[in-house]
Design a protein around this motif. Structure first.
Motif, PDB file in Angstrom:
ATOM      1  N   PHE A  19       0.829  -1.206   0.000  1.00 16.47           N
ATOM      2  CA  PHE A  19       0.000   0.000   0.000  1.00 16.47           C
ATOM      3  C   PHE A  19       0.869   1.263   0.000  1.00 16.47           C
ATOM      4  O   PHE A  19       0.665   2.172  -0.804  1.00 16.47           O
ATOM      5  CB  PHE A  19      -0.921  -0.012   1.224  1.00 16.47           C
ATOM      6  CG  PHE A  19      -1.601   1.286   1.480  1.00 16.47           C
ATOM      7  CD1 PHE A  19      -2.626   1.728   0.653  1.00 16.47           C
ATOM      8  CD2 PHE A  19      -1.219   2.093   2.540  1.00 16.47           C
ATOM      9  CE1 PHE A  19      -3.257   2.935   0.883  1.00 16.47           C
ATOM     10  CE2 PHE A  19      -1.842   3.302   2.781  1.00 16.47           C
ATOM     11  CZ  PHE A  19      -2.862   3.720   1.945  1.00 16.47           C
ATOM     12  N   ALA A  68       2.751   1.534  -3.367  1.00 12.05           N
ATOM     13  CA  ALA A  68       1.892   1.897  -4.502  1.00 12.05           C
ATOM     14  C   ALA A  68       1.550   3.379  -4.469  1.00 12.05           C
ATOM     15  O   ALA A  68       1.566   4.047  -5.511  1.00 12.05           O
ATOM     16  CB  ALA A  68       0.614   1.066  -4.487  1.00 12.05           C
ATOM     17  N   PHE A  69       1.281   3.877  -3.317  1.00 14.39           N
ATOM     18  CA  PHE A  69       0.903   5.288  -3.215  1.00 14.39           C
ATOM     19  C   PHE A  69       2.106   6.222  -3.345  1.00 14.39           C
ATOM     20  O   PHE A  69       2.113   7.148  -4.147  1.00 14.39           O
ATOM     21  CB  PHE A  69       0.170   5.539  -1.892  1.00 14.39           C
ATOM     22  CG  PHE A  69      -0.253   6.963  -1.722  1.00 14.39           C
ATOM     23  CD1 PHE A  69      -1.288   7.474  -2.494  1.00 14.39           C
ATOM     24  CD2 PHE A  69       0.379   7.784  -0.825  1.00 14.39           C
ATOM     25  CE1 PHE A  69      -1.678   8.798  -2.356  1.00 14.39           C
ATOM     26  CE2 PHE A  69      -0.002   9.101  -0.670  1.00 14.39           C
ATOM     27  CZ  PHE A  69      -1.028   9.607  -1.441  1.00 14.39           C
ATOM     28  N   ALA A 116      -1.078   5.035  -9.289  1.00 11.85           N
ATOM     29  CA  ALA A 116      -1.173   5.200  -7.835  1.00 11.85           C
ATOM     30  C   ALA A 116      -2.539   4.774  -7.325  1.00 11.85           C
ATOM     31  O   ALA A 116      -2.641   4.041  -6.335  1.00 11.85           O
ATOM     32  CB  ALA A 116      -0.888   6.652  -7.445  1.00 11.85           C
ATOM     33  N   THR A 139      -3.022   1.449  -5.125  1.00  7.71           N
ATOM     34  CA  THR A 139      -3.568   1.690  -3.792  1.00  7.71           C
ATOM     35  C   THR A 139      -4.876   0.933  -3.599  1.00  7.71           C
ATOM     36  O   THR A 139      -5.085   0.295  -2.567  1.00  7.71           O
ATOM     37  CB  THR A 139      -3.777   3.195  -3.561  1.00  7.71           C
ATOM     38  OG1 THR A 139      -2.528   3.867  -3.734  1.00  7.71           O
ATOM     39  CG2 THR A 139      -4.307   3.475  -2.174  1.00  7.71           C
ATOM     40  N   TYR A 140      -5.733   0.969  -4.611  1.00  3.68           N
ATOM     41  CA  TYR A 140      -7.009   0.255  -4.516  1.00  3.68           C
ATOM     42  C   TYR A 140      -6.785  -1.245  -4.374  1.00  3.68           C
ATOM     43  O   TYR A 140      -7.407  -1.898  -3.524  1.00  3.68           O
ATOM     44  CB  TYR A 140      -7.882   0.546  -5.736  1.00  3.68           C
ATOM     45  CG  TYR A 140      -9.135  -0.274  -5.760  1.00  3.68           C
ATOM     46  CD1 TYR A 140     -10.216   0.060  -4.956  1.00  3.68           C
ATOM     47  CD2 TYR A 140      -9.233  -1.411  -6.560  1.00  3.68           C
ATOM     48  CE1 TYR A 140     -11.372  -0.700  -4.948  1.00  3.68           C
ATOM     49  CE2 TYR A 140     -10.376  -2.186  -6.560  1.00  3.68           C
ATOM     50  CZ  TYR A 140     -11.445  -1.824  -5.757  1.00  3.68           C
ATOM     51  OH  TYR A 140     -12.576  -2.595  -5.754  1.00  3.68           O
ATOM     52  N   SER A 193      -4.150  -2.869  -3.268  1.00  2.00           N
ATOM     53  CA  SER A 193      -3.536  -3.242  -1.995  1.00  2.00           C
ATOM     54  C   SER A 193      -4.532  -3.108  -0.847  1.00  2.00           C
ATOM     55  O   SER A 193      -4.561  -3.960   0.041  1.00  2.00           O
ATOM     56  CB  SER A 193      -2.283  -2.415  -1.740  1.00  2.00           C
ATOM     57  OG  SER A 193      -2.586  -1.047  -1.643  1.00  2.00           O
ATOM     58  N   VAL A 194      -5.369  -2.072  -0.871  1.00  4.10           N
ATOM     59  CA  VAL A 194      -6.387  -1.932   0.176  1.00  4.10           C
ATOM     60  C   VAL A 194      -7.410  -3.062   0.070  1.00  4.10           C
ATOM     61  O   VAL A 194      -7.822  -3.639   1.084  1.00  4.10           O
ATOM     62  CB  VAL A 194      -7.075  -0.548   0.102  1.00  4.10           C
ATOM     63  CG1 VAL A 194      -8.315  -0.497   0.966  1.00  4.10           C
ATOM     64  CG2 VAL A 194      -6.103   0.537   0.501  1.00  4.10           C
TER      65      VAL A 194
END
Length: 115
Positions: free
Chosen positions: A52, A55-56, A97, A101-102, A104-105
């Motif tokens: 996370f 990725a961000f 990003a 992020t999506y 990994s969340v």
């Protein structure tokens, strides 16, 4: 971990004996690796949290911010092609990003619900 190790090594007194300096360096780096392994074992979603963060932040630091700073620095003297290229790179960075992020969340939530 290299920046952390180098920062810690700078805090040590200056040693003229290279063997002693290497021994301190080895102890510091071994301690950092062991502490990272300990955290990875104790925290169940450590890898997913690192995904996370990666990725961000990696897209932000490597693609988005440099283009935005470049455009801010050169201001109105930027050509249309420079603006378009920077805009394209910023859009790709934002898409990557958000996508990373999506995912990994979503993986963190899925792993949490399976517990």
């Amino acid at each position: 971990m290299t920046p952390v190790a180098l920062s810690l090594e700078e805090l040590l007194p200056d040693k003229t004996d290279s063997r002693e300096a290497r021994a301190y360096s080895l102890l510091i780096r071994t301690g950092l690796v062991l502490s990272t392994v300990g955290v990875a074992i104790l925290i169940p979603f450590f890898g997913l949290v690192m995904a996370f963060i990666g990725a961000f932040l990696s897209m932000t630091v490597s693609l988005i911010l440099p283009c935005m700073c470049y455009l801010r620095i050169i201001g109105d003297s930027a050509t249309i092609s420079q603006r378009l290229l920077c805009g394209f790179i910023i859009m790709v960075g934002l898409l990557c990003a958000f996508g990373g992020t999506y995912s990994s969340v979503a993986e963190i939530v899925r792993s949490y619900l399976e517990m």
